[in-house]
Write an enzyme that holds these catalytic residues in place. Sequence first.
Site, PDB file in Angstrom:
ATOM      1  N   GLY A   1       0.836  -1.188   0.000  1.00 28.32           N
ATOM      2  CA  GLY A   1       0.000   0.000   0.000  1.00 28.32           C
ATOM      3  C   GLY A   1       0.871   1.238   0.000  1.00 28.32           C
ATOM      4  N   CYS A   2       0.352   2.322   0.515  1.00 27.12           N
ATOM      5  CA  CYS A   2       1.098   3.586   0.557  1.00 27.12           C
ATOM      6  C   CYS A   2       2.439   3.360   1.241  1.00 27.12           C
ATOM      7  CB  CYS A   2       0.290   4.635   1.302  1.00 27.12           C
ATOM      8  SG  CYS A   2       1.168   6.192   1.539  1.00 27.12           S
ATOM      9  N   PHE A   3       3.512   3.746   0.573  1.00 24.81           N
ATOM     10  CA  PHE A   3       4.834   3.440   1.114  1.00 24.81           C
ATOM     11  C   PHE A   3       5.211   4.264   2.331  1.00 24.81           C
ATOM     12  CE2 PHE A   3       6.672   5.541  -3.026  1.00 24.81           C
ATOM     13  CZ  PHE A   3       6.258   6.813  -2.642  1.00 24.81           C
TER      14      PHE A   3
END
Length: 178
Positions: free
Chosen positions: A10-12
Amino acid sequence: MENVIYLAGGCFWGVEKYVSSIRGVVDTEVGYANGHTEHPTYEEVRYEQTGHAETVKVTFDPDEITLPVLLELFYRIIDPTSVDRQGHDEGHQYRTGIYTTDPAMLPVIRESLARLQTRWTAPLVVEAGPLEQFFPAETYHQDYLDKNPGGYCHVPFSEIAWVSTVDPKTWSPDCPQE
């Protein structure tokens, strides 16, 4: 000797903050992996279907944490059955994946995912395989949540706090969360 693994979850921003809090992780770098364009920008990855996954390059000390334990801790913050979505983030760049440049890690990764599958009824959709390419993200994405402590994070901050207390030499996924 240090080892490197690439984790997409997902969002890093949140993945990096969580993973960098794990004892034995020496360094992290966020970037874009396994797409079909060279040196993409965040905007290109987000809006132009470059095929990249937001990914964290994780350098770890295998004397401090084993790859299987690192992967088990990673699984705590992803839904391994969700296609192109983690938390509120949706899109192909938010898919889950485990990538490596070391062919010797592939059997360990596959065995780890097989163990994870026994805990889920739905099929896992975590990509696992060789790293085809990795391009570091822009500077403002690196250590984003350290620079912006109130920034967006799909990983619960309680998990980030918890993982910083874990001793990876004694922890196992069968241990209750403290």
